[in-house]
Design a protein around this motif. Sequence first.
Motif, PDB file in Angstrom:
ATOM      1  N   SER A 153     -46.611  56.793   8.241  1.00 23.72           N
ATOM      2  CA  SER A 153     -45.997  55.911   7.254  1.00 23.72           C
ATOM      3  C   SER A 153     -47.003  55.453   6.219  1.00 23.72           C
ATOM      4  O   SER A 153     -46.715  55.411   5.008  1.00 23.72           O
ATOM      5  N   ALA A 154     -48.207  55.105   6.678  1.00 25.28           N
ATOM      6  CA  ALA A 154     -49.251  54.637   5.762  1.00 25.28           C
ATOM      7  C   ALA A 154     -49.691  55.741   4.807  1.00 25.28           C
ATOM      8  O   ALA A 154     -49.993  55.476   3.633  1.00 25.28           O
ATOM      9  N   TRP A 157     -47.044  55.966   2.105  1.00 21.80           N
ATOM     10  CA  TRP A 157     -47.109  54.758   1.278  1.00 21.80           C
ATOM     11  C   TRP A 157     -48.314  54.783   0.350  1.00 21.80           C
ATOM     12  O   TRP A 157     -48.236  54.420  -0.835  1.00 21.80           O
ATOM     13  N   THR A 158     -49.455  55.235   0.865  1.00 23.48           N
ATOM     14  CA  THR A 158     -50.679  55.270   0.066  1.00 23.48           C
ATOM     15  C   THR A 158     -50.521  56.174  -1.145  1.00 23.48           C
ATOM     16  O   THR A 158     -50.911  55.820  -2.264  1.00 23.48           O
ATOM     17  N   CYS A 161     -48.242  54.525  -3.679  1.00 24.85           N
ATOM     18  CA  CYS A 161     -48.953  53.449  -4.373  1.00 24.85           C
ATOM     19  C   CYS A 161     -49.937  54.010  -5.389  1.00 24.85           C
ATOM     20  O   CYS A 161     -50.076  53.468  -6.500  1.00 24.85           O
ATOM     21  N   VAL A 167     -41.540  51.812  -2.926  1.00 18.13           N
ATOM     22  CA  VAL A 167     -41.062  52.533  -1.745  1.00 18.13           C
ATOM     23  C   VAL A 167     -39.929  51.774  -1.078  1.00 18.13           C
ATOM     24  O   VAL A 167     -40.066  50.598  -0.733  1.00 18.13           O
ATOM     25  N   THR A 169     -37.502  51.195   2.179  1.00 18.73           N
ATOM     26  CA  THR A 169     -37.682  51.362   3.626  1.00 18.73           C
ATOM     27  C   THR A 169     -36.357  51.443   4.382  1.00 18.73           C
ATOM     28  O   THR A 169     -36.345  51.453   5.609  1.00 18.73           O
ATOM     29  N   SER A 187     -40.675  55.252   8.979  1.00 20.96           N
ATOM     30  CA  SER A 187     -40.614  54.566   7.690  1.00 20.96           C
ATOM     31  C   SER A 187     -41.565  55.228   6.696  1.00 20.96           C
ATOM     32  O   SER A 187     -42.607  55.780   7.070  1.00 20.96           O
ATOM     33  N   ASN A 188     -41.215  55.154   5.428  1.00 14.74           N
ATOM     34  CA  ASN A 188     -42.102  55.655   4.377  1.00 14.74           C
ATOM     35  C   ASN A 188     -43.102  54.594   3.911  1.00 14.74           C
ATOM     36  O   ASN A 188     -43.801  54.789   2.916  1.00 14.74           O
ATOM     37  N   LYS A 189     -43.180  53.495   4.645  1.00  9.39           N
ATOM     38  CA  LYS A 189     -44.134  52.439   4.350  1.00  9.39           C
ATOM     39  C   LYS A 189     -44.597  51.851   5.674  1.00  9.39           C
ATOM     40  O   LYS A 189     -43.769  51.558   6.538  1.00  9.39           O
ATOM     41  N   ARG A 191     -48.374  50.583   8.297  1.00 12.78           N
ATOM     42  CA  ARG A 191     -49.802  50.299   8.467  1.00 12.78           C
ATOM     43  C   ARG A 191     -50.406  51.291   9.452  1.00 12.78           C
ATOM     44  O   ARG A 191     -49.848  51.546  10.533  1.00 12.78           O
ATOM     45  N   ASP A 215     -37.196  50.114  -5.852  1.00 10.24           N
ATOM     46  CA  ASP A 215     -37.023  50.456  -4.443  1.00 10.24           C
ATOM     47  C   ASP A 215     -35.627  50.073  -3.954  1.00 10.24           C
ATOM     48  O   ASP A 215     -35.350  50.111  -2.758  1.00 10.24           O
TER      49      ASP A 215
END
Length: 263
Positions: A153-154, A157-158, A161, A167, A169, A187-189, A191, A215
Amino acid sequence: MIELKTPAEIERMHVAGRFVAEVLTEVGRLADVGVNLLDLEHHARGMIKQRGAESCYWDYAPSFGKGPFRNVICLSVNDAVLHGLPHDYTLRDGDVLSADLAVGIDGWVADSARTIVVGTAAEEDLRIIRATEEALEAAIEVARPGNRLGDISAAIWTVACDYGYPVNTEFGGHGIGRTMHGEPHVSNKGRAGRGLKLRPGLTLALEPWLARTTDQIVYDADGWTIRSADGSRTAHSEHTVAITDDAPLVLTRRDAEPLRKAG
């Protein structure tokens, strides 16, 4: 329940994946200025029937849809990005077309999506398509044993960004195997370092999708087609991926194809 697949079962999914890649390649070849979405739907339907495969979309009726889906492929144009219901629309120069397909062969499923531009391509459209494809490749790269779901996911997202895209969710990737949609949700976002630990045999459909300036999403009156809330253009890329003892195995990989379909 999350089901880990054996190498033999993953190879059976790979059979379905290669066919999904073949159909998406053919749909991309046929998509052109003046072509109707229903023609693309019927061609995909014919390929599926000839192969003896089973559409995962036909009669699909999840909680977020309006009644059973009675098509075999999702075709989304411009500000539409997910679950596009094929309808009587003729492609125009500069249209952005996303095609999403899932089929089963001998009880095993694969799912993939791609976005192209028909005819004259605006650089901003090519840019958002590249963003989804780079996000997908970044996600695949970290789909390795010992990493966690949050790393995938991260990674998505990175990239989003870095490109400056928001994004959503509400919809993302998912487990896949004997059925199209299973656990876990991806999720596409997220940690890095969080969530489920990735293990060999886990199979996932990873699918970054983006809208240029929002989003938020809205639904068409058909109850299926999802669009960006502000009408900005969108893109969607997806592959079915198996986590192995070695490198990630992309089960729906296509040969290199241009983002722009010349008109």
